[in-house]
Motif scaffolding. Structure first.
Motif, PDB file in Angstrom:
ATOM      1  N   PHE A 109       0.894  -1.161   0.000  1.00 56.27           N
ATOM      2  CA  PHE A 109       0.000   0.000   0.000  1.00 56.27           C
ATOM      3  C   PHE A 109       0.935   1.214   0.000  1.00 56.27           C
ATOM      4  CE2 PHE A 109      -2.476   2.757   3.149  1.00 56.27           C
ATOM      5  CZ  PHE A 109      -3.261   3.331   2.177  1.00 56.27           C
ATOM      6  N   PRO A 110       1.586   1.446  -1.135  1.00 58.38           N
ATOM      7  CA  PRO A 110       2.752   2.330  -1.136  1.00 58.38           C
ATOM      8  C   PRO A 110       2.401   3.815  -1.228  1.00 58.38           C
ATOM      9  CG  PRO A 110       2.439   1.381  -3.313  1.00 58.38           C
ATOM     10  CD  PRO A 110       1.327   0.855  -2.449  1.00 58.38           C
ATOM     11  N   GLY A 111       3.121   4.596  -0.427  1.00 58.28           N
ATOM     12  CA  GLY A 111       2.978   6.047  -0.505  1.00 58.28           C
ATOM     13  C   GLY A 111       3.734   6.620  -1.685  1.00 58.28           C
ATOM     14  N   ASP A 112       4.734   5.884  -2.147  1.00 63.87           N
ATOM     15  CA  ASP A 112       5.486   6.335  -3.327  1.00 63.87           C
ATOM     16  C   ASP A 112       6.226   5.153  -3.954  1.00 63.87           C
ATOM     17  OD1 ASP A 112       7.828   5.865  -1.893  1.00 63.87           O
ATOM     18  OD2 ASP A 112       7.930   7.928  -1.194  1.00 63.87           O
ATOM     19  N   ALA A 145       1.206  -8.718  -3.633  1.00 58.60           N
ATOM     20  CA  ALA A 145       0.360  -7.865  -4.482  1.00 58.60           C
ATOM     21  C   ALA A 145       0.672  -6.407  -4.180  1.00 58.60           C
ATOM     22  CB  ALA A 145      -1.115  -8.143  -4.215  1.00 58.60           C
ATOM     23  N   ILE A 146       0.213  -5.557  -5.068  1.00 56.42           N
ATOM     24  CA  ILE A 146       0.358  -4.116  -4.845  1.00 56.42           C
ATOM     25  C   ILE A 146      -0.964  -3.426  -5.161  1.00 56.42           C
ATOM     26  CG2 ILE A 146       1.380  -3.857  -7.174  1.00 56.42           C
ATOM     27  CD1 ILE A 146       2.851  -1.375  -6.130  1.00 56.42           C
ATOM     28  N   LEU A 147      -1.412  -2.577  -4.245  1.00 62.10           N
ATOM     29  CA  LEU A 147      -2.517  -1.676  -4.585  1.00 62.10           C
ATOM     30  C   LEU A 147      -1.874  -0.576  -5.429  1.00 62.10           C
ATOM     31  CD1 LEU A 147      -4.445  -1.328  -1.184  1.00 62.10           C
ATOM     32  CD2 LEU A 147      -4.792  -2.993  -3.018  1.00 62.10           C
ATOM     33  N   PHE A 148      -2.197  -0.588  -6.710  1.00 60.17           N
ATOM     34  CA  PHE A 148      -1.606   0.402  -7.616  1.00 60.17           C
ATOM     35  C   PHE A 148      -2.520   1.627  -7.561  1.00 60.17           C
ATOM     36  CE2 PHE A 148      -0.071   1.633 -12.024  1.00 60.17           C
ATOM     37  CZ  PHE A 148       1.215   1.909 -11.584  1.00 60.17           C
ATOM     38  N   LEU A 149      -2.139   2.532  -6.642  1.00 59.57           N
ATOM     39  CA  LEU A 149      -3.036   3.609  -6.229  1.00 59.57           C
ATOM     40  C   LEU A 149      -2.935   4.831  -7.126  1.00 59.57           C
ATOM     41  CD1 LEU A 149      -1.895   3.595  -2.485  1.00 59.57           C
ATOM     42  CD2 LEU A 149      -4.065   2.667  -3.302  1.00 59.57           C
ATOM     43  N   SER A 150      -4.080   5.451  -7.349  1.00 62.87           N
ATOM     44  CA  SER A 150      -4.078   6.810  -7.898  1.00 62.87           C
ATOM     45  C   SER A 150      -4.922   7.654  -6.953  1.00 62.87           C
ATOM     46  CB  SER A 150      -4.683   6.821  -9.307  1.00 62.87           C
ATOM     47  OG  SER A 150      -4.694   8.151  -9.800  1.00 62.87           O
ATOM     48  N   LEU A 151      -4.352   8.760  -6.497  1.00 66.60           N
ATOM     49  CA  LEU A 151      -5.042   9.618  -5.521  1.00 66.60           C
ATOM     50  C   LEU A 151      -6.069  10.474  -6.257  1.00 66.60           C
ATOM     51  CD1 LEU A 151      -5.243  10.606  -2.555  1.00 66.60           C
ATOM     52  CD2 LEU A 151      -3.438  12.235  -3.077  1.00 66.60           C
ATOM     53  N   VAL A 152      -7.211   9.852  -6.531  1.00 64.98           N
ATOM     54  CA  VAL A 152      -8.219  10.480  -7.394  1.00 64.98           C
ATOM     55  C   VAL A 152      -8.983  11.611  -6.707  1.00 64.98           C
ATOM     56  CG1 VAL A 152      -8.529   8.538  -8.970  1.00 64.98           C
ATOM     57  CG2 VAL A 152      -9.808   8.582  -6.826  1.00 64.98           C
ATOM     58  N   ASP A 155       6.246 -10.133 -10.720  1.00 60.98           N
ATOM     59  CA  ASP A 155       5.258 -11.174 -10.435  1.00 60.98           C
ATOM     60  C   ASP A 155       4.176 -10.692  -9.473  1.00 60.98           C
ATOM     61  OD1 ASP A 155       6.224 -13.194 -12.006  1.00 60.98           O
ATOM     62  OD2 ASP A 155       7.677 -13.851 -10.481  1.00 60.98           O
ATOM     63  N   LEU A 156       4.276  -9.466  -9.019  1.00 59.00           N
ATOM     64  CA  LEU A 156       3.267  -8.940  -8.097  1.00 59.00           C
ATOM     65  C   LEU A 156       1.899  -8.930  -8.761  1.00 59.00           C
ATOM     66  CD1 LEU A 156       5.171  -5.765  -6.808  1.00 59.00           C
ATOM     67  CD2 LEU A 156       4.496  -7.713  -5.385  1.00 59.00           C
ATOM     68  N   GLU A 157       0.868  -9.242  -7.997  1.00 59.06           N
ATOM     69  CA  GLU A 157      -0.502  -9.028  -8.493  1.00 59.06           C
ATOM     70  C   GLU A 157      -0.766  -7.522  -8.401  1.00 59.06           C
ATOM     71  OE1 GLU A 157      -3.549 -11.330  -6.530  1.00 59.06           O
ATOM     72  OE2 GLU A 157      -5.151 -10.154  -7.452  1.00 59.06           O
ATOM     73  N   ILE A 158      -1.047  -6.939  -9.531  1.00 58.40           N
ATOM     74  CA  ILE A 158      -1.201  -5.469  -9.572  1.00 58.40           C
ATOM     75  C   ILE A 158      -2.695  -5.139  -9.573  1.00 58.40           C
ATOM     76  CG2 ILE A 158      -0.702  -3.362 -10.872  1.00 58.40           C
ATOM     77  CD1 ILE A 158       1.776  -4.860 -11.988  1.00 58.40           C
ATOM     78  N   ILE A 159      -3.123  -4.401  -8.557  1.00 57.13           N
ATOM     79  CA  ILE A 159      -4.562  -4.134  -8.381  1.00 57.13           C
ATOM     80  C   ILE A 159      -4.809  -2.625  -8.487  1.00 57.13           C
ATOM     81  CG2 ILE A 159      -6.560  -4.494  -6.899  1.00 57.13           C
ATOM     82  CD1 ILE A 159      -5.001  -6.743  -5.474  1.00 57.13           C
ATOM     83  N   PRO A 160      -5.348  -2.183  -9.624  1.00 57.75           N
ATOM     84  CA  PRO A 160      -5.594  -0.748  -9.803  1.00 57.75           C
ATOM     85  C   PRO A 160      -6.638  -0.255  -8.796  1.00 57.75           C
ATOM     86  CG  PRO A 160      -5.868  -1.959 -11.877  1.00 57.75           C
ATOM     87  CD  PRO A 160      -5.768  -2.978 -10.797  1.00 57.75           C
ATOM     88  N   THR A 161      -6.295   0.781  -8.074  1.00 55.84           N
ATOM     89  CA  THR A 161      -7.125   1.206  -6.939  1.00 55.84           C
ATOM     90  C   THR A 161      -7.314   2.724  -6.934  1.00 55.84           C
ATOM     91  OG1 THR A 161      -6.252  -0.648  -5.624  1.00 55.84           O
ATOM     92  CG2 THR A 161      -7.269   1.158  -4.402  1.00 55.84           C
ATOM     93  N   GLY A 162      -8.562   3.141  -6.916  1.00 53.86           N
ATOM     94  CA  GLY A 162      -8.857   4.572  -6.770  1.00 53.86           C
ATOM     95  C   GLY A 162      -8.793   4.942  -5.301  1.00 53.86           C
ATOM     96  N   TYR A 163      -7.892   5.854  -4.973  1.00 52.96           N
ATOM     97  CA  TYR A 163      -7.626   6.206  -3.569  1.00 52.96           C
ATOM     98  C   TYR A 163      -8.311   7.540  -3.277  1.00 52.96           C
ATOM     99  CZ  TYR A 163      -4.640   6.545   0.654  1.00 52.96           C
ATOM    100  OH  TYR A 163      -4.159   6.622   1.937  1.00 52.96           O
ATOM    101  N   VAL A 164      -9.291   7.500  -2.385  1.00 53.37           N
ATOM    102  CA  VAL A 164     -10.144   8.668  -2.149  1.00 53.37           C
ATOM    103  C   VAL A 164      -9.959   9.125  -0.702  1.00 53.37           C
ATOM    104  CG1 VAL A 164     -12.508   9.551  -2.204  1.00 53.37           C
ATOM    105  CG2 VAL A 164     -11.828   7.729  -3.802  1.00 53.37           C
ATOM    106  N   LEU A 165      -9.302  10.266  -0.543  1.00 54.92           N
ATOM    107  CA  LEU A 165      -9.071  10.812   0.791  1.00 54.92           C
ATOM    108  C   LEU A 165     -10.263  11.670   1.198  1.00 54.92           C
ATOM    109  CD1 LEU A 165      -6.910  11.018   3.041  1.00 54.92           C
ATOM    110  CD2 LEU A 165      -5.984  13.015   1.840  1.00 54.92           C
TER     111      LEU A 165
END
Ligand code: 1GP
Length: 236
Positions: free
Chosen positions: A75-78, A88-95, A118-128
């Motif tokens: 759940f990376p900040g950068d 896996a990685i939450l591939f975040l965009s701070l929408v 090999d990470l499972e890449i999970i596109p994730t809309g990040y809503v603050l």
């Protein structure tokens, strides 16, 4: 098989993720802490923070991976926090923000690490959303949290329409006020993808409230950092 998103998507599946910030975690405590995680109802370990030293993420995952069977999700900040050792990685965009660096800049920089990964890449809309405390996410990303319900709902829906696989409703680490049930409920009604909720959740009751309102995944970090006895309330 890449199965983390598939599990989260199953309608009856409620996940509790323990968030560990590599910058705050004492590796000497890893064995004791992960033992508590293993005995609890936690289903995932999330790893990340707003600002993390280079190599701290790798060091943390190396230490905890042999100690647990739970999936480890970044759940990376950068981009520095991308580690091949996770599952896996939450591939975040701070929408919720309008800072291009966190909408797409960091993501472009991550591609050289992810292209052959090999990470499972999970596109994730990040809503603050507003959590009644200025959080490090706000400071680091130089963005403001959303306040208006319709804007929050529309932002989550836009994430889905853009092809995101998850929406993460975030009140911010250590938030004074967790995401309100009314917000979780309104977002859940609008989207057809799973919903993660985190920030300021500190009790079993608050976890239940978030699930009842529609969260598929609840994330808790600070409450465990401050008092590991919270795990005693969450035994399997
Ligand atoms: C922060 O949503 C996570 O990004 C968890 O928040 O630390 O307040 O539990 P807390």
């Amino acid at each position: 098989m890449k199965s983390i998103l598939k599990h989260i998507k199953s309608p009856e599946f409620r996940s509790l993720a323990v968030l560990i910030d590599p910058d705050k975690f004492d590796l000497k405590n890893a064995s004791q802490f992960i033992d508590k995680v293993n005995k609890s109802i936690a289903t995932h370990i999330f790893i990340g923070g707003s600002i993390v030293d280079a190599f701290a993420t790798d060091a943390l995952i190396s230490a905890i991976k042999p100690l647990t069977k739970l999936p480890i999700v970044l759940f990376p900040g950068d981009v520095i926090q991308v580690s091949e050792q996770a599952d896996a990685i939450l591939f975040l965009s701070l929408v919720s923000g309008r800072n291009p660096e966190y909408l797409i800049g960091q993501q472009v920089k991550a591609v050289s690490k992810l292209r052959n990964s090999d990470l499972e890449i999970i596109p994730t809309g990040y809503v603050l959303v507003e959590g009644k405390k200025e959080t490090s996410t706000q400071k680091v990303t130089n963005t403001k949290p959303l306040i208006k319900l319709q804007e929050i709902v529309d932002t989550a829906k836009a994430s889905e329409l853009l092809g995101m696989q998850l929406v993460y409703l975030e009140a911010g680490s250590g938030a004074k006020q967790a995401v309100a049930s009314e917000i979780i409920n309104a977002v859940k009604k609008e989207i057809n993808i799973p919903l993660i909720v985190g920030g300021g959740i500190r009790s079993k009751l608050a976890i239940e409230k978030a699930f009842s309102a529609g969260a598929n995944v609840v994330v808790i970090g600070t409450a465990f950092e401050e008092d590991e006895s919270f795990f005693d309330d969450l035994l399997k």
